[in-house]
Write a protein that holds these residues in place. Structure first.
Motif, short mmCIF file in Angstrom:
data_model
loop_
_atom_site.label_atom_id
_atom_site.label_comp_id
_atom_site.label_asym_id
_atom_site.label_seq_id
_atom_site.Cartn_x
_atom_site.Cartn_y
_atom_site.Cartn_z
N UNK A 163 0.85 -1.18 0.00
CA UNK A 163 -0.01 0.05 0.07
C UNK A 163 0.88 1.36 0.08
N UNK A 164 2.00 1.38 0.83
CA UNK A 164 2.78 2.36 0.56
C UNK A 164 3.55 2.57 -0.69
N UNK A 165 3.64 1.50 -1.70
CA UNK A 165 4.09 1.88 -2.96
C UNK A 165 2.94 2.36 -3.88
N UNK A 166 1.71 2.22 -3.53
CA UNK A 166 0.71 2.72 -4.31
C UNK A 166 0.47 4.19 -3.95
N UNK A 167 0.63 4.48 -2.58
CA UNK A 167 0.56 5.87 -2.33
C UNK A 167 1.89 6.62 -2.75
N UNK A 168 3.03 6.02 -2.71
CA UNK A 168 4.29 6.74 -3.33
C UNK A 168 3.96 7.08 -4.77
N UNK A 169 3.35 5.92 -5.60
CA UNK A 169 2.92 6.21 -7.11
C UNK A 169 1.96 7.14 -7.52
N UNK A 170 0.96 7.12 -6.57
CA UNK A 170 0.06 8.38 -6.59
C UNK A 170 0.56 9.70 -6.66
N UNK A 171 1.49 9.78 -5.35
CA UNK A 171 1.97 11.01 -5.22
C UNK A 171 2.96 11.50 -6.41
N UNK A 172 3.71 10.56 -6.91
CA UNK A 172 4.46 10.66 -7.95
C UNK A 172 3.85 11.29 -9.29
N UNK A 173 2.71 10.56 -9.58
CA UNK A 173 2.06 10.94 -10.63
C UNK A 173 1.50 12.52 -10.46
N UNK A 174 1.09 12.61 -9.48
CA UNK A 174 0.33 13.99 -9.36
C UNK A 174 1.39 15.13 -9.28
N UNK A 175 2.57 14.94 -8.59
CA UNK A 175 3.63 16.03 -8.55
C UNK A 175 4.30 16.12 -9.72
N UNK A 176 4.51 14.96 -10.59
CA UNK A 176 5.30 14.88 -11.82
C UNK A 176 4.26 15.36 -12.99
N UNK A 177 2.97 15.60 -12.66
CA UNK A 177 1.98 15.92 -13.63
C UNK A 177 2.14 14.96 -14.77
N UNK A 178 2.20 13.77 -14.69
CA UNK A 178 2.37 12.80 -15.49
C UNK A 178 0.90 12.92 -16.51
N UNK A 179 1.23 12.32 -17.50
CA UNK A 179 -0.32 12.32 -18.73
C UNK A 179 -1.39 11.65 -17.93
N UNK A 180 -2.36 12.21 -17.93
CA UNK A 180 -3.58 11.56 -17.36
C UNK A 180 -4.04 10.25 -18.23
N UNK A 181 -4.48 9.37 -17.36
CA UNK A 181 -4.86 8.10 -17.94
C UNK A 181 -4.76 6.78 -16.68
N UNK A 182 -4.61 5.65 -16.95
CA UNK A 182 -4.57 4.64 -16.37
C UNK A 182 -3.14 4.00 -16.35
N UNK A 183 -2.77 3.51 -14.89
CA UNK A 183 -1.32 3.21 -14.75
C UNK A 183 -1.28 1.87 -13.98
N UNK A 184 -0.91 0.79 -14.40
CA UNK A 184 -0.48 -0.41 -13.66
C UNK A 184 0.70 -0.04 -12.34
#
Length: 469
Positions: free
Chosen positions: A369-390
């Motif tokens: 779960x901590x990796x999911x949380x870190x991945x979510x933070x990464x997507x938001x802060x890096x302004x990754x392209x919107x969409x679905x991510x495994x």
């Protein structure tokens, strides 16, 4: 009369974009495309979702209004006349107090981000100043305005017509100087389901970040309309939905089916509608159960083929979120967090010397779960392209039986105590169908610069610490 093509240029204030508009005229007058979403987005305009159009008509030259920073974005242009426009960054941060000014006619337009103070002085009689905003005005919203005095010495705006000769309201003359202005705070992130397994990991990930609010079910029930009505969405830019019905087998019962669809589909659709209405980013967590497990590796673009009620309800929620212009769907599998989970169960059995039978024909990777949380933070802060991510742990796929054997070994117990059985042998009445293969392709999220943890090292650290890392 104007440029042949739409143009744009940046300014010293981040997010403040000045546009040159093509204006075509003849003996009858002129015509222009004042607002063109697709073309302007291609030139740097955010998809800010305007919902209201206002016009300020100014009869006299020298009419001066501002400096007002409002809690929404604005797209400003002129229908007639000319102005001297002035903008001051009043947002909290390193650019607070930064200034930009320019003359504008009907051939120019400017996008003003939330929190940037806006002012203008008319240079001609009968100037019509028009603006699109992405929130509906209300009297209550004025409490969120930030004001700056037109005559502030630190800013030193070069008004073409001296303020003592200009037409200025009494209220605008009395606004505070820059040193007394409280900067407009950044929009916030709202984490829903903050008391669950993922919610606790998100609390840890964002610990100390004053721009993140956490709400458990007692504070915000995603199934209750009153929760939505009681929330001031102007405060937020992002919703992270960590709330879900996760009882895979319970979802196969009559009561569980109702709960699964209510929380995972209907409530998520309500969140999606809220995100669209308020131009928010919606982050939602999906599951490998949206697939039937027949593919060797599941990519993000694979069509959903859920086998059971839980997977069906999650797939329906995913479809609703995918319709939100700004969305991240984070798909995981075999989640391990704080609370009951497979790894803790196996560790407990190992401590008791139990020799369990564990399924060996379902394949996948653990996701902490901590990796999911870190991945979510990464997507938001890096302004990754919107969409679905495994997003799962990395490493070679394993069966549940192999993971159980590894847990036993790490706990100092003979992994030979684990008996491998098939799914059909393990099946019990009322048990939901499981995907045989839950391996998710990780190349897309890796392409954003995020490196998922290796499963073996995360499992070892998890067991040795006894806490969620």
């Amino acid at each position: 009369m104007g440029p042949a093509e739409l143009t744009s240029r940046s300014t010293p204030i981040p997010g403040l974009v000045l546009f040159g508009l093509p204006v075509h005229g003849d003996h009858r007058g002129w015509f222009k495309e004042n607002w063109h979403r697709r073309k302007m987005m291609a030139l740097g305009l955010p998809d800010f979702g305007p919902v209201q159009n206002n016009i300020s008509f100014n009869a006299k030259r020298g009419t001066t209004r501002g400096i007002h920073a409002e809690p929404w974005d604005k797209f400003i242009s002129l229908a007639s006349g000319r102005i001297f426009g002035a903008w001051v960054d009043l947002r909290q941060g390193p650019t607070f107090g930064r200034v930009f000014h320019a003359e504008m006619s009907p051939m120019e337009a400017i996008f003003v981000p939330r929190g940037v103070g806006n002012a203008f002085q008319t240079l001609e009689d009968n100037t019509a100043y028009t603006y699109l905003v992405n929130d509906h005005w209300s009297a209550a919203a004025q409490a969120d305005y930030t004001f700056l005095n037109l005559a502030d010495e630190d800013v030193g705006l070069p008004w073409p017509i001296p303020l003592e000769e200009a037409v200025v309201s009494d209220q605008d003359r009395t606004h505070p100087r820059l040193g007394d202005v409280a900067p407009m705070q950044s929009r916030r992130t709202l984490v829903l389901g903050a008391d669950g397994q993922l919610g606790k990991a998100l609390r840890e990930e964002f610990d100390g970040d004053p721009t993140v609010d956490f709400a458990g079910r007692a504070e915000f029930d995603i199934s209750a309309e009153n929760s939505y009505l009681a929330t001031d969405w102007r405060k937020y830019s992002t919703i992270i939905n960590a709330a879900a019905f996760t009882g895979v087998d319970a979802a196969e019962t009559a009561e569980g089916r109702t709960a699964a669809w209510s929380i995972n589909a209907t409530a998520v659709s309500r969140l999606a509608r809220t995100a669209v209405e308020h131009s928010l980013t919606l982050v939602h967590v999906s599951s490998d159960y949206v697939f039937d497990g027949t593919a060797a590796v599941h990519r993000e673009d694979e069509a959903p083929t859920p086998l059971g009620v839980y997977g069906q309800s999650k797939a329906a929620g995913d479809a609703a979120v995918a319709a939100v212009p700004r969305h991240y769907i984070v798909r995981s599998s075999w989640v391990v967090g704080e609370g009951r989970n497979f790894v803790r169960t196996m560790a407990g059995l190992a401590a008791k010397g139990v020799a369990p039978a564990v399924v060996g024909d379902q394949w996948g990777r653990l996701t902490f779960a901590s990796d999911i949380a870190a991945g979510i933070r990464h997507l938001i802060t890096q302004e990754a392209p919107y969409g679905t991510y495994n997003l799962t742990s990395d490493g070679e796929p394993q069966s549940w039986a192999q993971i159980a054997q590894e847990v036993y070994r790490l706990c100092g117990v003979d992994p030979g105590k684990i008996t491998t059985i098939s799914t059909s042998e393990y099946a019990k009445p009322g048990m939901a169908p499981r995907p045989g293969n839950s391996v998710l392709d990780l190349s897309k999220i890796k392409g954003t610069g995020f490196s998922p943890s290796m499963s073996h090292s995360r499992l070892e650290a998890y067991l040795r610490s006894g806490t969620l890392l």
